[in-house]
Design an enzyme around this catalytic site. Sequence first.
Site, PDB file in Angstrom:
ATOM      1  N   THR A 136      12.494   9.805 -24.135  1.00 47.60           N
ATOM      2  CA  THR A 136      12.538  11.151 -24.722  1.00 47.60           C
ATOM      3  C   THR A 136      13.329  11.182 -26.028  1.00 47.60           C
ATOM      4  O   THR A 136      12.979  11.919 -26.962  1.00 47.60           O
ATOM      5  CB  THR A 136      13.154  12.136 -23.716  1.00 47.60           C
ATOM      6  N   GLY A 402      11.164  12.305 -13.666  1.00 52.91           N
ATOM      7  CA  GLY A 402      10.418  11.932 -14.866  1.00 52.91           C
ATOM      8  C   GLY A 402      11.099  10.872 -15.684  1.00 52.91           C
ATOM      9  O   GLY A 402      10.524  10.374 -16.663  1.00 52.91           O
ATOM     10  N   VAL A 403      12.315  10.481 -15.338  1.00 52.72           N
ATOM     11  CA  VAL A 403      13.125   9.413 -15.944  1.00 52.72           C
ATOM     12  C   VAL A 403      13.102   9.429 -17.474  1.00 52.72           C
ATOM     13  O   VAL A 403      13.160   8.385 -18.112  1.00 52.72           O
ATOM     14  CB  VAL A 403      12.753   8.004 -15.394  1.00 52.72           C
ATOM     15  N   CYS A 404      13.015  10.606 -18.063  1.00 52.32           N
ATOM     16  CA  CYS A 404      13.054  10.754 -19.532  1.00 52.32           C
ATOM     17  C   CYS A 404      11.980   9.910 -20.225  1.00 52.32           C
ATOM     18  O   CYS A 404      12.233   9.303 -21.264  1.00 52.32           O
ATOM     19  CB  CYS A 404      14.435  10.398 -20.076  1.00 52.32           C
ATOM     20  N   ASN A 405      10.805   9.862 -19.623  1.00 54.10           N
ATOM     21  CA  ASN A 405       9.703   9.109 -20.222  1.00 54.10           C
ATOM     22  C   ASN A 405       8.424   9.939 -20.102  1.00 54.10           C
ATOM     23  O   ASN A 405       7.567   9.672 -19.254  1.00 54.10           O
ATOM     24  CB  ASN A 405       9.535   7.754 -19.539  1.00 54.10           C
TER      25      ASN A 405
END
Length: 838
Positions: A136, A402-405
């Site tokens: 992100t 969402g693991v910043c992806n």
Amino acid sequence: MAANGSHEGYIADIEQIREREYPQLKDTTYLDHAGTTLYARSLIERFSADMMSNIFGNPHSASPSSQLSTSRIDDVRLRVLQFFRADPEDFDVVFVANATAGIKLAVEAFRDHEEALAESSSGTGFWYGYHKDAHTSLVGVREVAANGHRCFESDEDVERWLHGDGSVDKPLGLFAYPGQSNMTGRRLPLDWPRRLRSSKYAMHQNIYSLFDAAALATTAPLDLSDAAAAPDFTVLSFYKIFGFPDLGALIVRKEASHVLQRRKYFGGGTVEMVLCLKEQWHAKKEYTIHDQLEDGTLPFHNVIALGAALDVHEKVYHSMARISRHAAFLANRIYEGLSTLRHGNGSAVCTIYKDPSSSYNDISTQGPIVAFNIRNSKGAWAGKTEVEKLASVRNIQLRTGGVCNPGGIASCLGLAPWEMIENFEAGQRCGDENDIMNGKPTGIVRASLGAMSSLSDVNTFLDFVREFYVDKLETLTSPGLSDADGIETGFQVENLTVYPIKSCGGCKVPSGVAWDIRPEGLAWDREWCLVHLGTGAALSQKRYPKMARVRPNLDFNSGLLRIAFHDPIHSFPSSKTQEITVPLSANPKYFRDPDYRNGFRVKTMKVCEDVITAKTYLSVQIADFFTQVIGVPCTLARFQPGGSGAPTRHSKAHTQRHQFASNSDQVPNTPKQSEHGAKLMPILLSNESPILMISRSSLNRLNEHIKIAGGKAAHADVFRANIVLAEDARSPAGTQRPYIEDGWRYLQIGEQRFQVLGSCRRCNMVCIDQTTAEKNQEPFVTLAKTRKYDGKVFFGQHMCHLPGQVKNPTISVGDCVKSYTEISRADDQSLGTNRKIS
């Protein structure tokens, strides 16, 4: 990679290293190294000894202590370059807070450089291109790219662009991508910066490369020895490599440094002179790149700690190449273990998200991350939140969500933009528990390995998945429903409990007392809460177990809520208040204590993702009491029923699929609220519904399973229900009907009618002993094996009262219970509701 069964690449003495260097791993399986790896004991000891033996002053001075700091920083800066095999003639290191801060610094300088060019040319901003696997923090750069941006949706998309396809000349551009996906662990090509720099196409001549090495450098050697092939700008976080310190770096290729040198902002340490009276002028430092970009005082203690981290890391592990082989071996074990898991009917347990071009046998294409989701034997998804909750009960630490992806999540889960926007409009937010929406997962489960991971970690994790998520041949079914109306259930109210303060102890309603029922639930239930003085968020017992020992008592004779803290081991210091009282009246003029007469301050606060307006007590005494007993800065707030305007929170409970299931193998769809007659019911500070009910028969059955497994029986209090229903104690053995409440739709308790809104989804908060505040594995572990549907764990039922002709409805201990599968139209109209008939 060696064939399965071989331990080639595995660090043979890792268990000894763990015992010596990582005592924090005792009884814990840590599988979130992509978030941060763990720090070694000797690193902390070495850094602590250094700090105790020396005086380190602010580097911006000429004193001996300051010069010592400056000298250490210079040494560490050189060692960082050596660690990444970067020649100091070709590269410089700029210390930043983390990889994201490095990205932001580079981009701000980029923007200012273009603006400077625009003053003398027709430039309109820089162009930005980024890969779909970007974190992100890389995606966010597009918002300042005034000359356009592009998301490359695949490696092939990048390859076509590098061959001159699909672009026009730009005065200035930046191409960014990660060395490794932080979601799937796929490793991307390392030769793109070289190819971009050597491109003969005019469109590439002013485009620079930004390489996010944060995920890659955690377990892989980062080799910058060939300056001609290296990225122009590389960002990373050292805590992902060493566990400590919290520090990052922007590594700048000197030939590209001119792009960063027109940055407008300057801070202390980056200028030689500044004029601010009558004239505005400044002269920037020019000797090194880091002199120009490191604003203010560096976190010099962190930089010094980085020197200790480099020493210890080399001593313990020798090389990053050794770590890379070790972690890859373990990741392959997890991948193969999850890939081969099958349910009793032969269907796969896990869906693993892996790029077709990567292989767990090839460390150049795949890092030590396994991203996956779980399905049951009927194909229904297991919620990521439930997996994480259950894993935490077993002391297994994973990452979910969402693991910043965003690009990786969208592509792997098949989520189109319109679907993600629809999910957002339906309430999905970062970190929430909306695991499955419109039949698709909204996130993933991620297991990531690191230097100190071991085979025992892998085996523990695979055993956990087998134990809780591999279905045998038998099928779970729900009890059948009776068609008759008004059935005498043989149940009665065993006890009633209200919880005046959310997540704190309960107050038992005495036998023979008629307790008021309000639209929001039982009177005085969850009307108060504790709020963090900093964030304004309501505290939860799940995070602060000590809240179980806060014991409110409703003293109607005195008109007070008396609040005490029960501590069976420690007593309060004599100088501290052991009990406080709060007037039940919400009107400050009735407050007798002078400390309370200032009353409340109406403030916005957050409760279970809802933003509400509540009254926060201004009393210093109240804040001091709760801060002392909970151990976190907090105070008391009140969210009254009614008040000035309509309630701002509503029930979220709804009937679950297992409550409609029959003996068929087909899993029915989850009904929408409109399909089962529910309407928005007001609630105060409860999580999901006005009233929560459990059955003693169901609890007895649960405890039978717990005892068979050798566990400790669960007390009814851990479920924090308002109503406990029990069958006649004189019933013959073996005639109890556990979980019959799953099939109830409406109840009559005494003279009052209630709608059953749906089963209560459980988390590991039920593992907190409500007397001692100690955590156990039960009953959540057994619930996860016996009461799991669609990947979620359920126990108890949400309810709401159906308003009728009685103006002041009440409920009492001993009231008898009738069940209804539906309410007749005549009865429904007589109750004064517009409720749909089921």
